[in-house]
Design an enzyme around this catalytic site. Structure first.
Site, PDB file in Angstrom:
ATOM      1  CG  ASP A  15    -144.538  20.877  31.881  1.00 29.97           C
ATOM      2  OD1 ASP A  15    -143.401  20.433  32.058  1.00 29.97           O
ATOM      3  OD2 ASP A  15    -145.354  21.045  32.796  1.00 29.97           O
ATOM      4  CD  GLU A  74    -114.959  37.980  25.107  1.00 28.58           C
ATOM      5  OE1 GLU A  74    -115.423  38.347  26.207  1.00 28.58           O
ATOM      6  OE2 GLU A  74    -115.566  38.131  24.035  1.00 28.58           O
ATOM      7  N   PRO A 123    -122.564  30.690  23.157  1.00 30.50           N
ATOM      8  CG  PRO A 123    -121.781  32.840  23.631  1.00 30.50           C
ATOM      9  CD  PRO A 123    -121.447  31.405  23.767  1.00 30.50           C
ATOM     10  NE  ARG A 182    -139.576  19.257  33.900  1.00 34.27           N
ATOM     11  CZ  ARG A 182    -140.627  19.151  33.087  1.00 34.27           C
ATOM     12  NH1 ARG A 182    -140.448  18.977  31.790  1.00 34.27           N
ATOM     13  NH2 ARG A 182    -141.840  19.209  33.569  1.00 34.27           N
TER      14      ARG A 182
HETATM   15  C1  9D3 Z   1    -118.762  39.659  22.349  1.00 38.72           C
HETATM   16  C2  9D3 Z   1    -119.374  38.394  21.940  1.00 38.72           C
HETATM   17  N1  9D3 Z   1    -119.921  37.625  23.059  1.00 38.72           N
HETATM   18  C3  9D3 Z   1    -120.691  36.506  22.444  1.00 38.72           C
HETATM   19  C4  9D3 Z   1    -122.142  36.819  22.417  1.00 38.72           C
HETATM   20  C5  9D3 Z   1    -118.850  37.102  23.917  1.00 38.72           C
HETATM   21  C6  9D3 Z   1    -119.269  36.070  24.897  1.00 38.72           C
HETATM   22  C7  9D3 Z   1    -120.269  36.297  25.805  1.00 38.72           C
HETATM   23  C8  9D3 Z   1    -120.616  35.324  26.746  1.00 38.72           C
HETATM   24  C9  9D3 Z   1    -118.610  34.856  24.913  1.00 38.72           C
HETATM   25  C10 9D3 Z   1    -118.943  33.886  25.856  1.00 38.72           C
HETATM   26  C11 9D3 Z   1    -119.940  34.145  26.770  1.00 38.72           C
HETATM   27  C12 9D3 Z   1    -120.283  33.119  27.789  1.00 38.72           C
HETATM   28  N2  9D3 Z   1    -121.552  32.444  27.464  1.00 38.72           N
HETATM   29  C13 9D3 Z   1    -121.640  31.131  27.319  1.00 38.72           C
HETATM   30  O1  9D3 Z   1    -120.659  30.452  27.487  1.00 38.72           O
HETATM   31  C14 9D3 Z   1    -122.897  30.524  26.940  1.00 38.72           C
HETATM   32  C15 9D3 Z   1    -124.174  31.102  26.626  1.00 38.72           C
HETATM   33  C16 9D3 Z   1    -124.655  32.447  26.619  1.00 38.72           C
HETATM   34  O2  9D3 Z   1    -123.948  33.417  26.913  1.00 38.72           O
HETATM   35  N3  9D3 Z   1    -125.955  32.650  26.250  1.00 38.72           N
HETATM   36  C17 9D3 Z   1    -126.795  31.639  25.928  1.00 38.72           C
HETATM   37  N4  9D3 Z   1    -126.410  30.380  25.917  1.00 38.72           N
HETATM   38  C18 9D3 Z   1    -125.105  30.136  26.272  1.00 38.72           C
HETATM   39  S1  9D3 Z   1    -124.430  28.613  26.302  1.00 38.72           S
HETATM   40  C19 9D3 Z   1    -122.953  29.163  26.795  1.00 38.72           C
END
Ligand code: 9D3
Length: 251
Positions: free
Chosen positions: A178, A125, A98, A163
């Protein structure tokens, strides 16, 4: 084009190689995917891949060593497969997190012309930062919403890339038209209609039945512009700063 996905849930990726445009392209040998489970590279009998965070806090962190050993195994396997290939080059390591740079269509086009990548899917996490520092070349996010792990993000990213690989789509023009494609001027797509001409009392817009290609083109353009202004005004801000671009980087 070869991708290797390091993931605690390898079975999720079957969807990508089994069905649809990506599945067909995989069957035709236009791209390949191999999955690797970090549990197989854990050091203890319990095959532990996560541990509690130093400094405290909720949740668990993915340990560096199983991920590092998995990447090394992938690299060895790729070297074996590429033996004798003149244009062999080390594959970049991509972590889905994230905290990554948001994915977008222009980046999908760039990856579509690459040889592939080693994908690391985070769970829990997050991933021990020392693994990221030592191995990861690109950290990618899919957008500002919370997923339960990197797998679905990686699969969406792969779909957007595969794609676009030359030869994957039958009608090359369909990709270009697209939403977000350069030739559509970065606008949302116009509405579409097909038979019947009347459906539950709703008619097809007159102009589409006229056979007047110039007027049809102008109508579609106007519809796309109006829809974009309504739903995605951000797309109309030409040259607007993107979240991954520092202010003033355009000189
Ligand atoms: C409390 C902080 N959180 C971060 C925003 C903790 C957290 C949430 C979700 C840590 C890891 C995750 C798992 N998400 C992913 O691995 C992930 C992800 C996403 O949650 N949103 C958008 N793109 C991606 S790419 C990998």
């Amino acid at each position: 084009m070869r991708f290797d996905a390091i993931t605690l849930f390898p079975e999720m990726f079957a969807a990508l190689t089994a069905a649809g445009v990506c599945g067909r392209a995989h069957g035709r040998g236009l791209w390949g995917l191999k999955t690797w489970n970090p549990r197989d590279y854990a050091l203890d009998v319990h095959r532990t891949v996560d541990d509690r965070p130093y400094g405290g806090g909720p949740g668990m962190v993915m340990m560096a060593e199983p991920l590092a050993r998995a990447v090394e195994a992938v690299r060895q396997d790729r070297l074996r497969a590429e033996a004798g290939e003149a244009d062999a080059a080390p594959a970049p390591v991509v972590l889905f997190s994230p905290a990554g740079v948001p994915h977008e269509q222009a980046l999908a086009h760039e990856w579509a012309h690459s040889r592939g990548a080693i994908i690391v899917c985070g769970r829990y996490e997050g991933v021990d930062q020392r693994f990221i520092d030592a191995y990861v070349d690109y950290e990618i996010s899919l957008g500002d919403y919370v997923l339960s792990g990197g797998e679905l993000a990686a699969m969406v990213w792969l779909d957007s890339i595969v794609r676009l690989v030359p030869g994957v789509l039958h009608d090359a023009a369909s990709a270009e038209q697209d939403s977000f494609a350069a030739k559509a001027g970065g606008l949302l797509d116009c509405p579409h209609y097909t038979r019947p001409e009347q459906w539950r009392g709703m008619a097809v817009p007159e102009v589409l039945m006229s056979g007047h290609h110039e007027r049809i083109g102008a109508w579609r353009q106007a519809q796309a512009l109006a829809l974009t202004r309504m739903r995605r005004p951000d797309l109309l801000q030409a040259g607007a700063a993107k979240p991954n671009e520092p202010a003033g980087s355009d000189r």
